[in-house]
Design a protein around this motif. Structure first.
Motif, PDB file in Angstrom:
ATOM      1  N   MET A 164     124.353 153.980  42.583  1.00  0.00           N
ATOM      2  CA  MET A 164     123.304 154.292  41.619  1.00  0.00           C
ATOM      3  C   MET A 164     122.598 153.027  41.139  1.00  0.00           C
ATOM      4  SD  MET A 164     124.951 157.473  39.414  1.00  0.00           S
ATOM      5  CE  MET A 164     123.425 157.775  38.501  1.00  0.00           C
ATOM      6  N   HIS A 165     123.338 151.939  41.026  1.00  0.00           N
ATOM      7  CA  HIS A 165     122.704 150.658  40.688  1.00  0.00           C
ATOM      8  C   HIS A 165     121.753 150.224  41.800  1.00  0.00           C
ATOM      9  CE1 HIS A 165     122.156 146.556  39.286  1.00  0.00           C
ATOM     10  NE2 HIS A 165     122.520 146.142  40.482  1.00  0.00           N
ATOM     11  N   GLU A 166     122.197 150.381  43.038  1.00  0.00           N
ATOM     12  CA  GLU A 166     121.390 149.991  44.202  1.00  0.00           C
ATOM     13  C   GLU A 166     120.129 150.830  44.324  1.00  0.00           C
ATOM     14  OE1 GLU A 166     121.810 150.480  49.028  1.00  0.00           O
ATOM     15  OE2 GLU A 166     123.614 150.096  47.857  1.00  0.00           O
ATOM     16  N   GLU A 167     120.253 152.143  44.112  1.00  0.00           N
ATOM     17  CA  GLU A 167     119.135 153.055  44.347  1.00  0.00           C
ATOM     18  C   GLU A 167     118.190 153.161  43.150  1.00  0.00           C
ATOM     19  OE1 GLU A 167     118.342 154.554  47.101  1.00  0.00           O
ATOM     20  OE2 GLU A 167     120.122 154.180  48.315  1.00  0.00           O
ATOM     21  N   PHE A 168     118.746 153.122  41.935  1.00  0.00           N
ATOM     22  CA  PHE A 168     117.939 153.436  40.763  1.00  0.00           C
ATOM     23  C   PHE A 168     117.878 152.308  39.720  1.00  0.00           C
ATOM     24  CE2 PHE A 168     120.218 157.526  41.892  1.00  0.00           C
ATOM     25  CZ  PHE A 168     119.209 158.009  42.710  1.00  0.00           C
ATOM     26  N   GLY A 169     118.621 151.232  39.958  1.00  0.00           N
ATOM     27  CA  GLY A 169     118.682 150.166  38.967  1.00  0.00           C
ATOM     28  C   GLY A 169     119.628 150.456  37.815  1.00  0.00           C
ATOM     29  N   THR A 170     120.489 151.459  37.990  1.00  0.00           N
ATOM     30  CA  THR A 170     121.445 151.841  36.950  1.00  0.00           C
ATOM     31  C   THR A 170     122.319 150.655  36.547  1.00  0.00           C
ATOM     32  OG1 THR A 170     121.526 154.138  37.696  1.00  0.00           O
ATOM     33  CG2 THR A 170     123.429 153.324  36.458  1.00  0.00           C
ATOM     34  N   LYS A 171     122.440 150.445  35.237  1.00  0.00           N
ATOM     35  CA  LYS A 171     123.354 149.436  34.716  1.00  0.00           C
ATOM     36  C   LYS A 171     124.642 150.129  34.290  1.00  0.00           C
ATOM     37  CE  LYS A 171     119.667 146.401  33.031  1.00  0.00           C
ATOM     38  NZ  LYS A 171     119.063 145.746  31.837  1.00  0.00           N
ATOM     39  N   PRO A 172     125.800 149.674  34.789  1.00  0.00           N
ATOM     40  CA  PRO A 172     127.050 150.364  34.475  1.00  0.00           C
ATOM     41  C   PRO A 172     127.286 150.548  32.981  1.00  0.00           C
ATOM     42  CG  PRO A 172     127.410 148.766  36.216  1.00  0.00           C
ATOM     43  CD  PRO A 172     126.005 148.556  35.741  1.00  0.00           C
TER      44      PRO A 172
END
Length: 274
Positions: A164-172
């Motif tokens: 999700m970080h890779e695809e959407f820029g999601t920060k954990p």
């Protein structure tokens, strides 16, 4: 944070699990119970799995009922062919309806789905394995992972956070997550081979993972999935847990073990509202 089993369709008496952590205005979500459907024994009654020998027309009606009760379109949801692996698929508008009515049309050999498309429900099926739900309220993305013991030991939850970080820029640290009903450490007896794999995958966490009852080793999939979410950078206060054993409560949820291996499937569902 809390988990509750709510009656969401009073006409058919359909119940659904709900996490208070997920903002209702951002996403619809639910974890289906086993009551309120049309399937006959041994799949009675709200069986949502097309791959377990149930009448496909009954499953289709159950899916329509449950998705409608969540305010979602059953013709649009996406579901995968779950194989206890670690493949994660990003899906979008082109995948709308994949697996909704025909099992062979499911996303092949996949155990986690993610999307940032509004009103595109993601659905995975379970009967003792652990549902893991994800909501990124900042970048507006959602996901579900299938945490059976094989997926859990391969850290599919942690890998879903990374994807999700890779695809959407999601920060954990901004991600909201939830660990749904599944077989609990009270009932999940394992053998030496599985124990060895978890000891290798989660060193220094033996006290959290294992308990001993009458000389038998029991495993907490709940703890193993929580550990990997924390290792991925998810904040402790952003991990909600049902802590509900499907085997102990198989009157409310389908349980492969408690039902003797022939049973229906509950579903975990999540969709962005906008």
């Amino acid at each position: 944070m809390s988990f509750s089993l709510l009656e969401i369709d009073k006409t058919h008496h359909i119940y659904s699990g709900h996490f208070s952590l997920f903002p209702e205005e951002l996403a619809a979500h639910g974890l289906s119970g086993r009551k309120g459907g049309v399937s006959k024994a041994p799949w009675a009654s709200l069986d949502l799995g097309l791959h377990v020998g149930d009448d496909p027309e009954a499953v289709a009606e159950n899916r329509r009922r449950y998705l409608a009760a969540l305010g979602l379109d059953a013709a649009r949801f996406v579901t995968p062919e779950q194989v206890h692996g670690e493949h994660i698929a990003r899906v979008g508008e082109a995948e709308a309806g994949r697996g909704a009515l025909v099992y062979k049309d499911s996303i092949p050999e996949t155990d986690a789905l993610i999307t940032n498309v509004p009103k595109l429900p993601l659905l995975l099926c379970f009967a003792d394995c652990t549902p893991i739900l994800f909501l990124d309220p900042v970048h507006r993305a959602v996901g579900i992972a299938h945490g059976g013991w094989k997926g859990t030991v391969r850290r599919i939850g942690q890998k879903t956070v990374a994807r999700m970080h890779e695809e959407f820029g999601t920060k954990p640290e901004e991600l909201l997550t939830a660990i749904g009903p599944s077989i609990g450490p009270c009932c999940y007896e394992i053998g030496p081979e599985v124990e060895a794999k978890f000891r290798e995958a989660f060193p220094h966490h033996e006290a959290e993972l294992f308990t001993n009852a009458e000389g038998k080793t029991h495993l907490s999939l709940w703890a193993a999935n929580r550990i990997q979410l924390l290792d991925a950078g998810v904040l402790p206060e952003h991990i909600d847990e049902a802590k509900t054993c499907t085997s102990c409560h198989h009157e409310d949820f389908f349980s492969y073990r408690a039902d003797g291996g022939r049973t229906g499937r509950m579903a975990a569902v999540i969709a962005l509202r906008r």
